[in-house]
Enzyme design. Structure first.
Site, PDB file in Angstrom:
ATOM      1  N   ASP A 197       0.873  -1.098   0.147  1.00  0.00           N
ATOM      2  CA  ASP A 197       0.112   0.049   0.050  1.00  0.00           C
ATOM      3  C   ASP A 197       0.824   1.197  -0.054  1.00  0.00           C
ATOM      4  OD1 ASP A 197      -2.857   0.869   0.770  1.00  0.00           O
ATOM      5  OD2 ASP A 197      -1.295   2.268   1.915  1.00  0.00           O
ATOM      6  N   ASN A 205      -1.949  13.263  -4.887  1.00  0.00           N
ATOM      7  CA  ASN A 205      -3.250  13.648  -5.758  1.00  0.00           C
ATOM      8  C   ASN A 205      -3.670  15.067  -5.297  1.00  0.00           C
ATOM      9  OD1 ASN A 205      -3.947  11.556  -7.452  1.00  0.00           O
ATOM     10  ND2 ASN A 205      -4.830  10.386  -5.956  1.00  0.00           N
ATOM     11  N   HIS A 210      -4.800  14.616 -10.395  1.00  0.00           N
ATOM     12  CA  HIS A 210      -4.752  13.070 -10.462  1.00  0.00           C
ATOM     13  C   HIS A 210      -3.774  12.604 -11.660  1.00  0.00           C
ATOM     14  CE1 HIS A 210      -8.181  12.256  -7.778  1.00  0.00           C
ATOM     15  NE2 HIS A 210      -8.638  13.496  -8.202  1.00  0.00           N
ATOM     16  N   ASP A 214      -1.787   9.515 -11.478  1.00  0.00           N
ATOM     17  CA  ASP A 214      -1.700   8.265 -12.302  1.00  0.00           C
ATOM     18  C   ASP A 214      -0.254   8.057 -12.921  1.00  0.00           C
ATOM     19  OD1 ASP A 214      -4.233   8.308 -12.350  1.00  0.00           O
ATOM     20  OD2 ASP A 214      -4.778   9.278 -14.534  1.00  0.00           O
ATOM     21  N   ASP A 240      -4.475   2.781  -4.538  1.00  0.00           N
ATOM     22  CA  ASP A 240      -2.969   2.567  -4.489  1.00  0.00           C
ATOM     23  C   ASP A 240      -2.751   1.290  -3.613  1.00  0.00           C
ATOM     24  OD1 ASP A 240      -4.045   3.272  -1.967  1.00  0.00           O
ATOM     25  OD2 ASP A 240      -2.760   4.974  -1.765  1.00  0.00           O
ATOM     26  N   ARG A 261      13.507  -3.608  -0.866  1.00  0.00           N
ATOM     27  CA  ARG A 261      13.780  -3.144  -2.337  1.00  0.00           C
ATOM     28  C   ARG A 261      12.933  -2.372  -2.963  1.00  0.00           C
ATOM     29  NH1 ARG A 261      15.534  -7.565  -4.142  1.00  0.00           N
ATOM     30  NH2 ARG A 261      14.409  -8.076  -6.120  1.00  0.00           N
TER      31      ARG A 261
END
Length: 329
Positions: A197, A205, A210, A214, A240, A261
């Site tokens: 997450d 955003n 937006h 994206d 997300d 990583r």
């Protein structure tokens, strides 16, 4: 009355598969299509029964026999290879010879292929012409059908791929994950399920729009693919949130390395229209191994608990599921 040459010329135009024999059985004329079938043969003067072998009626062995069967269907083959089958009807001539109008009968398609014949090799009124047109039309229709089937199959594959793909990132979507996860569990595969997450994505955003969000999600997808193997499945489950299905990988140290990583790469600023987007990520992992196998909902729930434990511990980190997290959840 026509001379023999005139008769031959006339017959060649309307019966390109004719043979004219004299009273002794010598060939005096042969149509251009027959000559095409045996271009090496010296037709003029050849003995009919040296060129053809009569198969039916079996009693026909001489010119006299053939003349007595005038009007009846004769069946014969070339004496040399390939012994193509032919059919003929004989009409007696005033000089004691005979005129044989020949055809391939039902073997015409095979003969057309064997000898590379075209419509020009047959009389314009021959039913063979109609058959060749029908065959050509059938071939064209079959090719059109094949092309249509290929396009439909391609469209079906594209539609199925689209149905299982997240259009923004190109990763698999939730529907695809459900199929893969069910298949892995049913096969008894050992694997890890890692829930990732993004941290601070909402700020991107809210402050940059937006379009910037994206771009960040597309970069995240790229990182997930870079840090996993071809056998693994990277999924965008919504917003997300992402899930990785790491097939055959249950070694905690290797999974910890992959998660670290990922987090390190995602903490690197992401450029967008001259500005930098700053995010991080948290991750939680559960292992599908041992018996009895856990169902998909349980595995996702365990990874969720580990993820939110990582967020509560300060974000930007990775934790494995532990049973005590159930109480905290």
């Amino acid at each position: 009355m026509m001379t023999p040459q005139q008769l031959s010329d006339f017959a060649s135009k309307i019966c390109p598969m004719h043979v004219i024999i004299d009273a002794s059985g010598k060939i005096t004329s042969a149509g251009p299509t027959l000559r095409k079938l045996r271009p090496e043969l010296e037709w003029d003067g050849a003995d009919f029964f040296a060129v053809f072998t009569m198969s039916r009626p079996r009693w026909v062995r001489t010119v006299k026999d053939m003349l007595s069967s005038a009007g009846a269907k004769l069946h014969m083959n070339f004496d040399s290879e390939p012994q193509t089958g032919l059919k003929a009807v004989l009409a007696p001539l005033p000089d004691g010879g005979g005129f044989l109008n020949m055809s391939f009968g039902i073997s015409v398609l095979e003969a057309v292929q064997d000898y590379d014949l075209t419509s020009a090799d047959f009389s314009p009124t021959d039913l063979t012409i109609e058959m060749l047109y029908l065959v050509e039309a059938k071939s064209a229709a079959m090719e059109a059908s094949r092309q249509l089937n290929m396009r439909l199959q391609g469209a079906k594959i594209a539609a199925e791929e689209q149905a299982f793909t997240d259009t923004l990132t190109g990763l698999k979507n939730r529907r695809a994950m459900d199929h893969v996860l069910a298949r892995m569990i049913a096969a008894g595969r050992e694997f890890a399920l890692m829930h990732v997450d993004l941290d601070f994505f909402k700020q991107v955003n809210d402050t940059m729009g937006h379009a910037a969000g994206d771009a960040v999600l597309q970069r995240v997808a790229q990182v997930l693919v870079e840090c996993t193997r071809d056998a693994d499945t990277a999924v965008r489950v919504g917003g997300d949130e992402f899930i990785l299905l790491l097939d055959g990988l249950t070694d905690p140290s290797k999974l910890e390395n992959i998660a670290n990583r990922l987090i390190q790469k995602l903490e690197q600023p992401i450029p967008f229209e001259g500005k930098m987007c700053q995010i991080s990520a948290s991750a939680g992992t559960t292992l599908a191994k041992g018996a009895p196998p856990r169902d998909a909902a349980t595995l996702i729930h365990e990874a969720d608990l580990a993820l939110y434990a990582a967020k509560n511990a300060g974000r930007g980190r990775h934790l494995f599921y532990q049973p005590h997290m159930e109480m905290a959840g």
